[in-house]
Motif scaffolding. Structure first.
Motif, mmCIF file in Angstrom:
data_model
loop_
_atom_site.group_PDB
_atom_site.id
_atom_site.type_symbol
_atom_site.label_atom_id
_atom_site.label_comp_id
_atom_site.label_asym_id
_atom_site.label_seq_id
_atom_site.Cartn_x
_atom_site.Cartn_y
_atom_site.Cartn_z
ATOM 1 N N VAL A 272 -34.199 22.955 35.489
ATOM 2 C CA VAL A 272 -32.922 23.610 35.810
ATOM 3 C C VAL A 272 -33.174 24.494 37.038
ATOM 4 O O VAL A 272 -34.028 25.378 37.008
ATOM 5 N N GLN B 298 -27.840 16.720 38.521
ATOM 6 C CA GLN B 298 -26.570 16.876 37.787
ATOM 7 C C GLN B 298 -26.164 18.347 37.767
ATOM 8 O O GLN B 298 -27.029 19.230 37.799
ATOM 9 N N PHE C 5 -31.237 19.527 37.067
ATOM 10 C CA PHE C 5 -29.964 20.244 37.064
ATOM 11 C C PHE C 5 -29.943 21.323 38.142
ATOM 12 O O PHE C 5 -30.968 21.942 38.453
ATOM 13 N N ALA D 141 -36.660 18.536 31.448
ATOM 14 C CA ALA D 141 -35.630 18.850 32.445
ATOM 15 C C ALA D 141 -36.114 19.986 33.350
ATOM 16 O O ALA D 141 -36.932 20.806 32.935
ATOM 17 N N SER E 180 -25.539 19.867 28.772
ATOM 18 C CA SER E 180 -26.674 19.267 29.498
ATOM 19 C C SER E 180 -27.878 18.994 28.615
ATOM 20 O O SER E 180 -28.723 18.171 28.957
ATOM 21 N N LEU F 104 -25.241 21.617 36.036
ATOM 22 C CA LEU F 104 -25.585 22.166 34.716
ATOM 23 C C LEU F 104 -24.312 22.545 33.956
ATOM 24 O O LEU F 104 -23.409 23.170 34.524
ATOM 25 N N ASN F 105 -24.254 22.177 32.671
ATOM 26 C CA ASN F 105 -23.153 22.656 31.829
ATOM 27 C C ASN F 105 -23.642 22.763 30.382
ATOM 28 O O ASN F 105 -24.799 22.440 30.092
#
Ligand code: NAP
Length: 323
Positions: A4, A51, A31, A2, A57, A53-54
């Motif tokens: 971020v 997407q 993200f 990923a 994720s 971020l949370n």
């Protein structure tokens, strides 16, 4: 894997570097903030939707996450990701001086990656390019003291920094820097502490010591923002324990990993941001004895702050983890 902060200056460069270095990536998740959710970013002929971020994720078994979304985001989300088995390579300053987090420049201290507990930090951009050159000299001559003066591109402050250079050249007030940066040099990067140093200067001092494993090394620094888009320059004055010959220094640096020597003053050849930008190497030149002090040397070091100073170094760390 990923990313971020995928929409940022460093994040988009990470995407390019991942493709260029052909890192094996099964499934890439991107993200950023809610603002960027749904935005499509290109990766190897496919388009991937960003997407928001949370905390969930990292639930789907991500092996490595390259973070470049600022210190506050890293503080909050890197431990969440690490807890779920993901190894975080973090570009922010959030974890760099944490004693449980390795701070890694692959050409200098690759073995430090072994000691991670889920988070590995990527150093400050100016520090990365400096230690790639200092380390091979330290091994031979034992550095006693370092004086850094930096000339740092506006892209070091992300998209906001780049916008300021464009905006202030059109006579609008700066949004990111404390003063107009066009036609100017600002001797302040980050805020000041009570000693009068900026946090950028303290980062260079503390991070150099940590990466070289020399906690007592004498270092001082002045960091300056200059109206350059890409490429940081660092003037370095070194004092060694051992005597040296300039020709031998040049030869050590010619053999050093990640370093390109550009040092032919008679033909006006030396490192510059316009030639370093867009590349992954660290360039060194103006290699000359400092006659004012015994065993002392002056150097001029330039690298692309977004590539070797951030994205490329992070991807190199990911390569170390995968091997
Ligand atoms: P940037 O261009 O401003 O991009 C920031 C990125 O972080 C954007 O993708 C942004 O998403 C995302 N973001 C911000 N807050 C977030 C949140 N709460 N949750 C998720 N995503 C969030 O900055 P940059 O230059 O790429 O720098 C990013 C990081 O790398 C910083 O920590 C910086 O210190 C570090 N770094 C930068 C450099 C450099 O030379 N620029 C060098 C070394 C390290 P949106 O687009 O949705 O806002």
């Amino acid at each position: 894997m990923a990313i971020v902060g995928a929409t940022g200056l460093v994040g988009t460069t990470m995407l390019q570097v991942l493709q260029q270095r052909k890192l094996p990536v099964d499934n890439l998740l991107l993200f950023a903030t809610e603002r960027s959710a749904g935005k499509l970013l290109k990766y190897n002929n496919t388009e991937i939707a960003v997407q928001a971020l949370n905390a969930n994720s990292f639930d789907d078994g991500i092996n490595i996450a390259l973070f470049s979304a600022g210190a506050a985001t890293s503080k909050e989300f890197a431990p969440i990701a690490a807890k779920k088995g993901c190894v975080v390579v973090d570009n922010s300053s959030a974890w760099r001086m944490d004693t449980t987090v390795p701070l890694v420049v692959p050409e200098v201290n690759p073995n430090d990656v072994q000691n991670h507990s889920g988070i590995i930090a990527n150093p400050n951009c100016s520090t990365i390019q400096a230690v790639v050159v200092l380390n091979p000299l330290h091994k031979v001559y034992n550095i006693k003291r370092v004086v850094y003066t930096t000339f740092q591109a506006v892209s070091g402050a992300g998209n906001g920094g780049l916008n300021d250079l464009q905006q202030t050249s059109q006579k609008n007030p700066p949004q990111h820097f404390p003063h107009a940066i066009a036609n100017n040099c600002i001797p302040q990067i980050d805020s000041f502490d009570e000693s009068g140093y900026t946090f950028e200067e303290l980062k260079m001092i503390n991070e150099t010591r940590k990466i070289l494993h020399e906690p007592q090394l004498k270092i001082t620094a002045t960091t300056v923002r200059v109206p350059i888009t890409f490429g940081h320059s660092v003037s370095v004055n070194l004092t060694f324990e051992n005597p040296f010959e300039v020709a031998e220094v040049r030869s050590i640096l010619q053999d050093a990993p990640g370093v390109i020597v550009q040092d032919d003053p008679a033909n006006n050849i030396y490192p510059m941001p316009i030639t370093a930008a867009g590349t992954d190497s660290v360039y060194v030149g103006r290699i000359r004895r400092d006659f004012s002090e015994e065993n002392s040397l002056n150097l001029w070091i330039v690298a692309d702050n977004i590539r070797k100073g951030a994205a490329t170094n992070a991807v190199q760390i990911a390569e170390l983890i995968q091997n």
